[in-house]
Design a protein around this motif. Structure first.
Motif, mmCIF file in Angstrom:
data_model
loop_
_atom_site.group_PDB
_atom_site.id
_atom_site.type_symbol
_atom_site.label_atom_id
_atom_site.label_comp_id
_atom_site.label_asym_id
_atom_site.label_seq_id
_atom_site.Cartn_x
_atom_site.Cartn_y
_atom_site.Cartn_z
ATOM 1 N N THR A 105 0.845 -1.182 0.000
ATOM 2 C CA THR A 105 0.000 0.000 0.000
ATOM 3 C C THR A 105 0.886 1.240 0.000
ATOM 4 O OG1 THR A 105 -1.672 -1.184 1.251
ATOM 5 C CG2 THR A 105 -1.794 1.222 1.261
ATOM 6 N N PRO A 106 0.572 2.262 -0.804
ATOM 7 C CA PRO A 106 1.422 3.455 -0.850
ATOM 8 C C PRO A 106 1.646 4.057 0.528
ATOM 9 C CG PRO A 106 -0.189 3.510 -2.620
ATOM 10 C CD PRO A 106 -0.557 2.348 -1.745
ATOM 11 N N ILE A 107 2.855 4.536 0.759
ATOM 12 C CA ILE A 107 3.222 5.189 2.004
ATOM 13 C C ILE A 107 4.096 6.384 1.648
ATOM 14 C CG2 ILE A 107 5.236 3.660 2.281
ATOM 15 C CD1 ILE A 107 4.895 3.944 5.319
ATOM 16 N N ASN A 108 3.850 7.527 2.285
ATOM 17 C CA ASN A 108 4.693 8.673 1.951
ATOM 18 C C ASN A 108 6.061 8.518 2.611
ATOM 19 O OD1 ASN A 108 5.024 10.549 4.388
ATOM 20 N ND2 ASN A 108 2.783 10.360 4.354
ATOM 21 N N ALA A 109 7.030 9.231 2.067
ATOM 22 C CA ALA A 109 8.420 9.025 2.481
ATOM 23 C C ALA A 109 8.657 9.403 3.936
ATOM 24 C CB ALA A 109 9.350 9.824 1.569
ATOM 25 N N ILE A 110 7.897 10.357 4.474
ATOM 26 C CA ILE A 110 8.045 10.726 5.881
ATOM 27 C C ILE A 110 7.499 9.622 6.768
ATOM 28 C CG2 ILE A 110 7.367 12.379 7.663
ATOM 29 C CD1 ILE A 110 7.288 14.528 5.492
ATOM 30 N N ALA A 111 6.353 9.070 6.398
ATOM 31 C CA ALA A 111 5.780 7.968 7.171
ATOM 32 C C ALA A 111 6.699 6.751 7.151
ATOM 33 C CB ALA A 111 4.400 7.606 6.630
ATOM 34 N N ALA A 112 7.392 6.535 6.021
ATOM 35 C CA ALA A 112 8.349 5.430 5.957
ATOM 36 C C ALA A 112 9.498 5.652 6.926
ATOM 37 C CB ALA A 112 8.877 5.277 4.530
ATOM 38 N N LEU A 113 9.945 6.900 7.061
ATOM 39 C CA LEU A 113 11.000 7.219 8.016
ATOM 40 C C LEU A 113 10.503 7.041 9.450
ATOM 41 C CD1 LEU A 113 13.903 8.230 8.366
ATOM 42 C CD2 LEU A 113 13.026 10.567 8.270
ATOM 43 N N ASP A 114 9.258 7.444 9.722
ATOM 44 C CA ASP A 114 8.659 7.189 11.037
ATOM 45 C C ASP A 114 8.657 5.699 11.353
ATOM 46 O OD1 ASP A 114 8.073 9.879 11.462
ATOM 47 O OD2 ASP A 114 6.049 9.713 10.639
ATOM 48 N N ALA A 115 8.290 4.886 10.361
ATOM 49 C CA ALA A 115 8.235 3.434 10.569
ATOM 50 C C ALA A 115 9.624 2.873 10.853
ATOM 51 C CB ALA A 115 7.626 2.749 9.346
ATOM 52 N N LEU A 116 10.650 3.421 10.196
ATOM 53 C CA LEU A 116 12.013 2.958 10.445
ATOM 54 C C LEU A 116 12.456 3.315 11.869
ATOM 55 C CD1 LEU A 116 14.665 1.699 9.586
ATOM 56 C CD2 LEU A 116 15.278 3.858 8.457
ATOM 57 N N ILE A 117 12.098 4.493 12.347
ATOM 58 C CA ILE A 117 12.430 4.871 13.725
ATOM 59 C C ILE A 117 11.771 3.908 14.711
ATOM 60 C CG2 ILE A 117 12.090 6.656 15.477
ATOM 61 C CD1 ILE A 117 12.433 8.715 13.200
ATOM 62 N N ALA A 118 10.508 3.569 14.458
ATOM 63 C CA ALA A 118 9.819 2.606 15.318
ATOM 64 C C ALA A 118 10.489 1.240 15.257
ATOM 65 C CB ALA A 118 8.353 2.497 14.906
ATOM 66 N N HIS A 119 10.957 0.858 14.083
ATOM 67 C CA HIS A 119 11.643 -0.437 13.916
ATOM 68 C C HIS A 119 12.964 -0.454 14.684
ATOM 69 C CE1 HIS A 119 12.684 -4.180 11.842
ATOM 70 N NE2 HIS A 119 13.882 -3.657 11.615
ATOM 71 N N ILE A 120 13.704 0.657 14.627
ATOM 72 C CA ILE A 120 14.964 0.745 15.379
ATOM 73 C C ILE A 120 14.678 0.574 16.869
ATOM 74 C CG2 ILE A 120 16.812 2.329 16.078
ATOM 75 C CD1 ILE A 120 16.662 3.514 13.234
ATOM 76 N N HIS A 121 13.643 1.235 17.357
ATOM 77 C CA HIS A 121 13.297 1.129 18.774
ATOM 78 C C HIS A 121 12.941 -0.312 19.153
ATOM 79 C CE1 HIS A 121 11.694 2.166 22.685
ATOM 80 N NE2 HIS A 121 10.507 1.691 22.361
ATOM 81 N N GLN A 122 12.291 -0.996 18.249
ATOM 82 C CA GLN A 122 11.882 -2.376 18.528
ATOM 83 C C GLN A 122 13.069 -3.326 18.501
ATOM 84 O OE1 GLN A 122 9.732 -4.438 15.378
ATOM 85 N NE2 GLN A 122 8.359 -5.367 16.903
ATOM 86 N N ARG A 123 13.940 -3.174 17.521
ATOM 87 C CA ARG A 123 15.020 -4.144 17.331
ATOM 88 C C ARG A 123 16.295 -3.802 18.086
ATOM 89 N NH1 ARG A 123 13.900 -7.860 13.533
ATOM 90 N NH2 ARG A 123 15.260 -9.057 14.905
ATOM 91 N N TRP A 124 16.457 -2.539 18.454
ATOM 92 C CA TRP A 124 17.608 -2.115 19.282
ATOM 93 C C TRP A 124 17.062 -1.334 20.478
ATOM 94 C CZ3 TRP A 124 17.960 -2.038 13.904
ATOM 95 C CH2 TRP A 124 18.997 -2.786 13.337
ATOM 96 N N PRO A 125 16.440 -2.004 21.433
ATOM 97 C CA PRO A 125 15.750 -1.292 22.523
ATOM 98 C C PRO A 125 16.675 -0.508 23.443
ATOM 99 C CG PRO A 125 15.749 -3.673 22.892
ATOM 100 C CD PRO A 125 16.239 -3.463 21.492
ATOM 101 N N SER A 126 17.985 -0.724 23.363
ATOM 102 C CA SER A 126 18.898 0.066 24.199
ATOM 103 C C SER A 126 19.056 1.495 23.688
ATOM 104 C CB SER A 126 20.274 -0.604 24.251
ATOM 105 O OG SER A 126 20.867 -0.659 22.955
ATOM 106 N N VAL A 127 18.683 1.758 22.427
ATOM 107 C CA VAL A 127 18.857 3.084 21.834
ATOM 108 C C VAL A 127 17.886 4.068 22.466
ATOM 109 C CG1 VAL A 127 18.580 4.446 19.722
ATOM 110 C CG2 VAL A 127 19.812 2.265 19.655
ATOM 111 N N ARG A 128 18.428 5.155 22.985
ATOM 112 C CA ARG A 128 17.615 6.180 23.620
ATOM 113 C C ARG A 128 17.659 7.511 22.869
ATOM 114 N NH1 ARG A 128 15.365 2.659 25.072
ATOM 115 N NH2 ARG A 128 15.111 1.736 27.154
ATOM 116 N N GLN A 129 18.649 7.681 22.007
ATOM 117 C CA GLN A 129 18.716 8.890 21.181
ATOM 118 C C GLN A 129 18.996 8.490 19.750
ATOM 119 O OE1 GLN A 129 21.212 12.281 22.369
ATOM 120 N NE2 GLN A 129 21.744 12.583 20.211
ATOM 121 N N ILE A 130 18.239 9.069 18.826
ATOM 122 C CA ILE A 130 18.465 8.841 17.402
ATOM 123 C C ILE A 130 18.769 10.184 16.764
ATOM 124 C CG2 ILE A 130 17.504 7.987 15.233
ATOM 125 C CD1 ILE A 130 15.666 6.181 16.827
ATOM 126 N N THR A 131 19.952 10.285 16.174
ATOM 127 C CA THR A 131 20.308 11.468 15.394
ATOM 128 C C THR A 131 20.030 11.159 13.938
ATOM 129 O OG1 THR A 131 21.994 12.248 16.951
ATOM 130 C CG2 THR A 131 22.181 12.984 14.666
#
Length: 324
Positions: A105-131
């Motif tokens: 299903t189409p997803i805008n590029a910002i929403a895709a970046l949001d989803a990647l941030i959520a994925h990082i939080h899920q798969r690397w739960p020690s990460v507390r800051q994302i630059t």
């Protein structure tokens, strides 16, 4: 959406201890050179002494092979069935991915970046800051995303580093007019960053649509999900830092001038990337007046080269919050 990563995932059941506390996510430029951008971010973490404690991530906005002639970099993977697909120019304007057989299903590029941030939080739960750092076209897309992004997962803070974008998103119809000694001057007088700036509203009839998305907040696409007032305030409140190559101020070798947006709306922001960045920094300070500083760092000796800008000493406080 695929990405390069410097560390294996901790797994969904990890307790969050013992892993990286920070992630550095680098957004590629127009050639979609995620591999080269990834290496530049690795070099930046290494030069800052942070490589062992920093997760480096470089996503790839994928384009179908038959449409990627102008934005292909050797060594990056080809699209696979089910990948979200954009065009060479649509991802950097935050547009929707393409619908079609075999695509999601189409997803805008910002929403895709949001989803990647959520994925990082899920798969690397020690990460507390994302630059989140974006260079060139990646800087364009990242800068435009800030006002329209979703809130990060609980316990995660975001820092944005916008580096050498070709154009900027303004939240008002104002644009910079360069000055020297209190008098208006042509942009050509500002190649050495010796100018100050006043903000003015250009004559709209001379450049129709100059304040429309993606240069301004008029005619916002509905898929962005926020209005101009909401986006402006979110941008003001964000932790943002700016990087400009000191030599990215002319049309010569090393500036990728051929790829620079030269539309009327773009030229109202300045003739070259550095001047456009200086003008935007003045707009931030004079008009947006954010509650925390949004500093601009100029990188000596660098033109338009992610491998020069990101690992530099001048970029270190923007990327890692430490003095060079």
């Amino acid at each position: 959406m695929h990405f390069y990563a410097s560390l294996a995932p901790q797994g969904e059941k990890a307790d969050g201890f013992g892993g990286p506390a920070m992630a550095l996510l680098i957004m590629h430029g127009f050639p979609r050179d995620a591999n080269r951008s990834f290496n530049a971010a690795l070099d930046a973490a290494r030069s800052a002494g942070r490589l062992d404690t920093t997760l480096v991530i470089a996503p790839l906005y994928q384009v179908a092979g038959d449409k990627a002639q102008r934005c292909r970099t050797p060594g990056t993977p080809a699209p696979e069935p089910g990948d979200a697909l954009w065009t060479c120019g649509s991802w950097l304007a935050a547009q929707n991915s393409q619908a079609g057989a075999g695509n999601n299903t189409p997803i805008n590029a910002i929403a895709a970046l949001d989803a990647l941030i959520a994925h990082i939080h899920q798969r690397w739960p020690s990460v507390r800051q994302i630059t989140l750092a974006g260079f060139s076209a990646g800087g364009q897309m990242l800068q435009r995303s800030i006002g329209f992004a979703q809130q990060p997962p609980a316990g995660v803070s975001l820092r944005y580093v916008v580096a050498d974008p070709g154009t900027w998103l303004y939240f008002d119809p104002l644009r910079p007019q360069p000055q020297r000694a209190g008098s208006d001057v042509d942009w050509a007088a500002c190649s050495d960053a010796g100018c100050s700036y006043r903000m003015q509203v250009p004559e709209a009839q001379s450049c129709p649509g100059y304040d429309h998305w993606k240069y301004g907040t008029q005619a916002l696409p509905s898929y962005l999900g926020s209005n101009a007032v909401q986006a402006r305030e979110r941008y003001r409140q964000a932790d943002i830092h700016y990087l400009e190559g000191a030599l990215d101020n002319h049309a010569g070798k090393g500036t990728s001038y051929g790829a620079l947006d030269k539309s009327c709306a773009a030229m109202l922001q300045g003739p070259f990337r550095r001047q456009r960045g200086d003008g935007y920094a003045a707009y931030v300070n004079q008009v947006l007046q954010p509650p925390r500083p949004q500093p601009l760092y100029t990188v000596p000796g660098c033109a338009h080269d992610v491998a020069c800008v990101l690992p530099s000493d001048a970029a270190r406080p923007a990327l890692f919050g430490t003095a060079p």
